[in-house]
Scaffold this active site. Structure first.
Site, PDB file in Angstrom:
ATOM      1  N   GLU A  40       0.840  -1.196   0.000  1.00 26.89           N
ATOM      2  CA  GLU A  40       0.000   0.000   0.000  1.00 26.89           C
ATOM      3  C   GLU A  40       0.880   1.253   0.000  1.00 26.89           C
ATOM      4  O   GLU A  40       2.024   1.226   0.451  1.00 26.89           O
ATOM      5  CB  GLU A  40      -0.920   0.006   1.236  1.00 26.89           C
ATOM      6  CG  GLU A  40      -1.999  -1.051   1.138  1.00 26.89           C
ATOM      7  CD  GLU A  40      -2.962  -1.011   2.316  1.00 26.89           C
ATOM      8  OE1 GLU A  40      -2.812  -0.136   3.199  1.00 26.89           O
ATOM      9  OE2 GLU A  40      -3.853  -1.872   2.360  1.00 26.89           O
ATOM     10  N   ARG A  97      -7.843   6.327 -23.237  1.00 25.59           N
ATOM     11  CA  ARG A  97      -8.214   5.725 -24.531  1.00 25.59           C
ATOM     12  C   ARG A  97      -9.507   4.929 -24.451  1.00 25.59           C
ATOM     13  O   ARG A  97     -10.166   4.725 -25.449  1.00 25.59           O
ATOM     14  CB  ARG A  97      -7.067   4.853 -25.051  1.00 25.59           C
ATOM     15  CG  ARG A  97      -5.960   5.702 -25.648  1.00 25.59           C
ATOM     16  CD  ARG A  97      -4.872   4.881 -26.279  1.00 25.59           C
ATOM     17  NE  ARG A  97      -4.026   4.238 -25.297  1.00 25.59           N
ATOM     18  CZ  ARG A  97      -2.988   3.467 -25.596  1.00 25.59           C
ATOM     19  NH1 ARG A  97      -2.688   3.227 -26.854  1.00 25.59           N
ATOM     20  NH2 ARG A  97      -2.254   2.934 -24.649  1.00 25.59           N
ATOM     21  N   GLN A  98      -9.864   4.489 -23.267  1.00 24.37           N
ATOM     22  CA  GLN A  98     -11.151   3.778 -23.125  1.00 24.37           C
ATOM     23  C   GLN A  98     -12.198   4.837 -22.775  1.00 24.37           C
ATOM     24  O   GLN A  98     -12.559   5.034 -21.621  1.00 24.37           O
ATOM     25  CB  GLN A  98     -11.052   2.720 -22.037  1.00 24.37           C
ATOM     26  CG  GLN A  98     -10.023   1.631 -22.361  1.00 24.37           C
ATOM     27  CD  GLN A  98      -9.896   0.637 -21.221  1.00 24.37           C
ATOM     28  OE1 GLN A  98     -10.823  -0.092 -20.905  1.00 24.37           O
ATOM     29  NE2 GLN A  98      -8.734   0.606 -20.586  1.00 24.37           N
ATOM     30  N   HIS A 131      -6.785  12.220 -25.169  1.00 27.47           N
ATOM     31  CA  HIS A 131      -6.988  11.348 -26.325  1.00 27.47           C
ATOM     32  C   HIS A 131      -8.218  11.783 -27.133  1.00 27.47           C
ATOM     33  O   HIS A 131      -8.227  11.731 -28.355  1.00 27.47           O
ATOM     34  CB  HIS A 131      -7.110   9.898 -25.884  1.00 27.47           C
ATOM     35  CG  HIS A 131      -7.271   8.974 -27.043  1.00 27.47           C
ATOM     36  ND1 HIS A 131      -6.347   8.901 -28.059  1.00 27.47           N
ATOM     37  CD2 HIS A 131      -8.264   8.116 -27.369  1.00 27.47           C
ATOM     38  CE1 HIS A 131      -6.760   8.035 -28.959  1.00 27.47           C
ATOM     39  NE2 HIS A 131      -7.923   7.547 -28.562  1.00 27.47           N
ATOM     40  N   ASP A 170      -4.386   7.036 -38.887  1.00 30.51           N
ATOM     41  CA  ASP A 170      -5.690   6.575 -38.447  1.00 30.51           C
ATOM     42  C   ASP A 170      -6.714   7.643 -38.845  1.00 30.51           C
ATOM     43  O   ASP A 170      -6.499   8.826 -38.558  1.00 30.51           O
ATOM     44  CB  ASP A 170      -5.597   6.484 -36.900  1.00 30.51           C
ATOM     45  CG  ASP A 170      -6.814   5.880 -36.267  1.00 30.51           C
ATOM     46  OD1 ASP A 170      -7.835   5.787 -36.958  1.00 30.51           O
ATOM     47  OD2 ASP A 170      -6.736   5.526 -35.088  1.00 30.51           O
ATOM     48  N   LYS A 193      -6.498   2.622 -40.796  1.00 25.43           N
ATOM     49  CA  LYS A 193      -6.048   1.597 -39.837  1.00 25.43           C
ATOM     50  C   LYS A 193      -7.247   0.864 -39.235  1.00 25.43           C
ATOM     51  O   LYS A 193      -8.284   1.459 -38.984  1.00 25.43           O
ATOM     52  CB  LYS A 193      -5.255   2.286 -38.719  1.00 25.43           C
ATOM     53  CG  LYS A 193      -5.037   1.451 -37.477  1.00 25.43           C
ATOM     54  CD  LYS A 193      -4.301   2.217 -36.397  1.00 25.43           C
ATOM     55  CE  LYS A 193      -5.153   2.358 -35.151  1.00 25.43           C
ATOM     56  NZ  LYS A 193      -4.438   2.957 -34.017  1.00 25.43           N
ATOM     57  N   ASP A 219       0.495  11.714 -34.454  1.00 28.29           N
ATOM     58  CA  ASP A 219      -0.501  11.033 -33.632  1.00 28.29           C
ATOM     59  C   ASP A 219      -0.452  11.658 -32.238  1.00 28.29           C
ATOM     60  O   ASP A 219       0.524  12.332 -31.892  1.00 28.29           O
ATOM     61  CB  ASP A 219      -0.186   9.531 -33.557  1.00 28.29           C
ATOM     62  CG  ASP A 219      -1.440   8.681 -33.382  1.00 28.29           C
ATOM     63  OD1 ASP A 219      -2.461   9.217 -32.922  1.00 28.29           O
ATOM     64  OD2 ASP A 219      -1.385   7.474 -33.703  1.00 28.29           O
ATOM     65  N   THR A 227       1.028   1.158 -34.588  1.00 28.90           N
ATOM     66  CA  THR A 227       0.244   2.033 -35.474  1.00 28.90           C
ATOM     67  C   THR A 227       1.181   2.817 -36.394  1.00 28.90           C
ATOM     68  O   THR A 227       0.983   2.863 -37.615  1.00 28.90           O
ATOM     69  CB  THR A 227      -0.596   3.005 -34.615  1.00 28.90           C
ATOM     70  OG1 THR A 227      -1.490   2.219 -33.823  1.00 28.90           O
ATOM     71  CG2 THR A 227      -1.387   3.979 -35.453  1.00 28.90           C
TER      72      THR A 227
HETATM   73  C1  R5P Z   1      -5.293   5.563 -31.173  1.00 29.95           C
HETATM   74  O1  R5P Z   1      -6.439   5.951 -31.187  1.00 29.95           O
HETATM   75  C2  R5P Z   1      -4.150   6.471 -30.838  1.00 29.95           C
HETATM   76  O2  R5P Z   1      -4.277   7.725 -31.467  1.00 29.95           O
HETATM   77  C3  R5P Z   1      -2.824   5.830 -31.208  1.00 29.95           C
HETATM   78  O3  R5P Z   1      -2.794   5.633 -32.600  1.00 29.95           O
HETATM   79  C4  R5P Z   1      -2.626   4.512 -30.523  1.00 29.95           C
HETATM   80  O4  R5P Z   1      -2.874   4.625 -29.165  1.00 29.95           O
HETATM   81  C5  R5P Z   1      -1.195   4.011 -30.732  1.00 29.95           C
HETATM   82  O5  R5P Z   1      -1.023   2.753 -30.124  1.00 29.95           O
HETATM   83  P1  R5P Z   1       0.136   1.770 -30.577  1.00 29.95           P
HETATM   84  O6  R5P Z   1       1.417   2.585 -30.612  1.00 29.95           O
HETATM   85  O7  R5P Z   1       0.157   0.710 -29.530  1.00 29.95           O
HETATM   86  O8  R5P Z   1      -0.208   1.235 -31.920  1.00 29.95           O
END
Ligand code: R5P
Length: 300
Positions: A40, A97-98, A131, A170, A193, A219, A227
């Protein structure tokens, strides 16, 4: 500069804490953070914070569970010690991201983290390149979402790129690519992507023209680097020349891009960079956060 506010830092990013301390010309508040034998976290504020405005720096990356919990505990300790107002300065907003239910039976962790922070006593959040901008709406308190792009663009302009074209890996990031392209006075293209699962992505089509040009992949986050790596492959197949990348948050930079077609990557230091990184250039966000803190203090 003397200040009426206090700045504390968690243990997530000692380098950035030091830079922020220098940029603000304030001494970081004294705090004891320890781990009890059972795992803890124990925190003790070693300053009088009664009636004071307090900023707490903590980035929720690399060990997000540990650093999030540490932040919550620090804020709790500050509030219970009489701090008037606590602002969390979160360079990387982990779990962001979630941010929606993209499939069945999944959580929305960005909302959960927003609620936890407020529950602990955070009254204001300063962060950079969330994000998705909508995450601000998960909070019932103000969220200052700074932009990393101007910092990255300033450095990219110094790199000698031939007929550069901005490429987003993306379709979800077209807005970002367009903004980079406008700042750099160039055109942009998009890679299509598809995320296969948490660890795998597949990139195929390219919309736009990269042949004979230097590519700047942009990005908000690079984590495993897949990615960017896949997007670089697609650009190479379309006869691109040199390929570089610029992202705000570099999560796993020590392994992410080795062996890819990307020769260099520019990131900010929202995440503590580890290991051997000859292909990584870093621009600091400390002056930007320092400016945000100073302006908040004078209600600008
Ligand atoms: C996705 O929506 C984000 O903008 C990044 O493209 C993503 O988080 C990159 O993740 P990784 O480097 O693991 O492909």
């Amino acid at each position: 500069m003397s200040s009426t506010y206090l700045v504390f830092a968690g243990t997530s990013h000692p380098g950035l804490s030091k830079q922020l301390e220098e940029a603000l010309s304030v001494k970081l508040g004294k705090i004891q953070i320890e781990t009890f034998p059972d795992g803890e976290i124990g925190v003790r504020i070693l300053e009088n914070v009664h009636g004071r405005d307090v900023f707490v720096l903590q980035t929720i990356a690399r060990q997000p569970n540990l650093y999030l919990m540490e932040l919550l505990i620090i804020v709790d300790a500050l509030k219970r010690s009489g701090a008037r107002f606590v602002t969390a300065v979160i360079p990387y907003f982990g779990y962001g991201r979630q941010d929606r239910k993209g499939t069945e039976r999944v959580p929305i962790t960005a909302k959960l983290v927003a609620e936890l922070l407020q529950k602990a006593g955070v009254g204001y959040v300063i962060t950079i390149d969330l994000h998705s901008e909508q995450i601000q709406g998960f909070f019932d308190i103000p969220v200052e979402n700074l932009f990393g792009r101007p910092l990255l663009v300033e450095t990219l302009k110094k790199w000698q790129l031939e007929r550069p074209v901005v490429v987003c890996p993306d379709v979800g990031n077209i807005k970002l690519a367009r903004a980079f392209a406008e700042d750099l006075g160039t055109s942009y293209a998009v890679v299509d992507k598809r995320r296969v699962n948490a660890k795998q992505v597949e990139s195929k089509a390219l919309i736009g023209d990269v042949a004979g040009r230097d590519v700047i992949l942009v990005d908000d986050i690079s984590s495993t680097g897949r990615t960017l790596r896949e997007a670089a492959k697609v650009c190479k197949l379309q006869q691109a020349n040199r390929i570089v990348a610029a992202v705000t948050h570099g999560l796993l930079m020590h392994t992410a891009l080795k062996g890819s077609a990307i020769e260099k990557i520019l990131i900010t230091n929202t995440v503590d960079l580890q290991g051997d990184n000859n292909f990584v250039d870093v621009v600091s966000v400390a002056p930007l956060f320092a400016q945000a803190i100073c302006r908040l203090q004078i209600n600008e």
